[in-house]
Motif scaffolding. Structure first.
Motif: not given
Lengths: 299, 213
Positions: B183, B150-154, B148, B186, B180, B178
């Motif tokens: 991403i 963006t801080s959790d993407i990594r 949810l 990636e 798409n 967060a």
């Protein structure tokens, strides 16, 4: 041409903790050339930042729960962070106060049966949160902060906009200074209602990762309602610094579509907490340089 | 009588009333109603909730409350189906699903929809760690990640990398505000789902499950 200012949306990669993390975030932003900085929002997520001291909210194992009537706080720990950021900044940049909006505070919280609200359509829920946030903002204002940004990412996922408009207008009504509203995500559903919110000077949107917003954000509506645009022009999701030429290209499109006079701020699409610190700083630096180049071209 | 209770259960989901959903499910099971029929009705109710959200007639937290009501009901229904030896409802596969952040918007709905569609779902809860994902990976074919913030993407990328290093056969599907499609690719996910319905479709495709007629 009105001077376009560079700013951030809020969060910065966290280095250290407490006041030290704020100091790092502030120095990074100033070093990159940002004119309106934040305190980095390094302590907590955007909901817990307010839920941890506004009566009616409770935090439980990382979840925010509405357990009672929401009422204004007597004080806010945010002031301490903002004052610290201002002290570190020492006048090099202005410090912006960032406040999570009433709808997002409600939507990202769990509503318990004990709370005196019938559900997420109960206007009183948003009115009460709005009143609490108005006091929060007023306390911050009394400490000399004059630029405010309300964050409402929930507006792009479907929100009770009539109620939301009233709640947000109530928060902004008696606040002195510049007031911005940031809504990230796709604005297809909500722009026409967002632009009508009174008492908000700047509408801040994401254009890098949401190019569809060029179709939704209407220049005439912006002008008719006396708003300015805050334009997101670097990604807050991609952990890679954009080429300056690519940022310039996006800025050119923004200027061509909306005219530079209608742009108050440029900034990343959203907060940068998820990125590597070096990448976040690199993005800010390239964004600042790209803007200066674009402005020189316009002149 | 039973049809009336089933209709009321469906309405309880749509009106996000967990207590009523629980009560009605107990009554239905007490009267000997086929738990598979109840599970199908819950899936129908959730589909209607999803449609109402698409039509902007429900807001996301209301969808989450409806999904919670469905989960409460399914917590009674699934064991009732399993106690019959699973003959009536064979599993389409095993999926673990977790939320990277403290909030479980999306995860709850996806989880309930997957269960309703016939998958065995292991709920990994919120604030998912790589260790918890690694532990779960051995018993499942798919791991779903709800991202949810963006801080959790990594962190999601780290989980995917660690699990795949350890067990390359596990597939990842991700979703949430967060991310798409780009991403998702990636960070090494196998698929991106825009919503709960799409998550079910992806899970079916990944496991070659038979589509309903």
């Amino acid at each position: 041409m009105m001077k376009i200012k560079t700013t951030v949306i809020g969060s910065h990669p966290v280095t250290g903790s407490g006041l030290e993390a704020i100091e790092v975030a502030v120095r990074d932003q100033i070093g990159a050339g940002i004119e309106i900085i934040s305190d980095g929002q390094t302590r907590k997520d955007m909901i817990a930042y307010f839920a941890d001291h506004i009566p009616g909210f409770e935090l439980n194992e990382g979840r925010t729960i509405i357990t009672g009537k929401i009422s204004p706080p007597e004080d806010t720990p945010l002031v301490r962070d903002l004052i610290h950021a201002k002290r570190i900044s020492a006048g090099a940049s202005e410090v912006k106060a960032i406040i999570t909006g009433p709808v997002t505070m409600a939507f990202f919280s769990e509503l318990t049966p004990n709370a005196p609200y019938s559900g997420f359509r109960d206007e009183k829920l948003y009115t009460d949160i709005g009143e609490a946030l108005a006091v929060e903002a007023e306390i911050i204002g009394k400490h000399g902060f004059t630029t405010f940004q309300f964050d409402e990412p929930s507006f792009s996922i479907g929100a009770p906009m009539t109620i939301a408009k009233k709640a947000l207008e109530a928060v902004a009504a008696n606040l002195k200074g510049t007031k911005a509203l940031h809504v990230c995500g796709n604005l297809r559903r909500s722009f026409q209602e967002i632009v009508r919110i009174e008492g908000i000077d700047i509408l801040s949107f994401a254009f890098k990762d949401n190019p569809g917003n060029f179709d939704s954000v209407d220049k005439k509506a912006i002008e008719d309602h006396g708003k300015k645009i805050g334009a997101g022009c670097v990604s807050s999701m991609e952990n890679k610094v954009e080429e300056r030429g690519a940022i310039r290209q996006l800025l050119d499109r923004i200027f061509t579509t909306y005219e530079p006079e209608n742009i108050a701020w440029i900034h990343p699409d959203c907060g940068l907490r998820a990125l590597d610190r070096a990448v976040a700083v690199g993005k800010l630096r390239e964004m600042v340089r790209a803007l200066r180049e674009a402005e020189a071209k316009v002149k | 009588m039973s049809d009336d209770l089933l209709a009321r259960l469906k309405n309880a989901l749509i009106s996000q009333d967990s207590r009523l959903a629980l009560e009605l499910t107990k009554q239905l099971l007490g009267k000997g109603e086929d738990p598979v029929r109840i599970a199908d009705l819950i899936a129908e109710g959730l589909k209607e909730v999803g449609d109402l959200f698409e039509a902007q007639e429900l807001f996301l937290p209301e969808v989450m409350r409806a999904a919670n009501a469905a989960k409460v009901a399914l917590n009674l229904v699934i064991p009732a189906i399993e106690s019959r030896g699973g003959a009536a409802r064979s599993s389409k596969g095993r999926i673990a699903i977790g939320s990277l952040g403290p909030h479980d918007i999306g995860k709850t709905l996806v989880s309930a929809m997957l269960v309703s569609d016939g998958f065995d779902v292991l709920d990994l809860g919120t604030s998912l760690s790589p260790e918890r994902a690694l532990n779960a990976a051995n018993g499942v074919q798919i791991i779903g990640l709800s991202i949810l913030l963006t801080s959790d993407i990594r962190k999601a990328a780290e989980i995917i990398r660690k699990v795949k290093d350890n067990n390359a056969s596990v597939k990842f599907m991700v979703g949430g505000a967060a991310v798409n499609e780009k991403i998702a690719a990636e960070i090494g996910a196998d698929a991106y789902g825009r919503d709960a319905k799409e998550a079910v479709r992806i899970a079916r495709e990944m496991l070659g499950a038979r589509m309903p007629k």
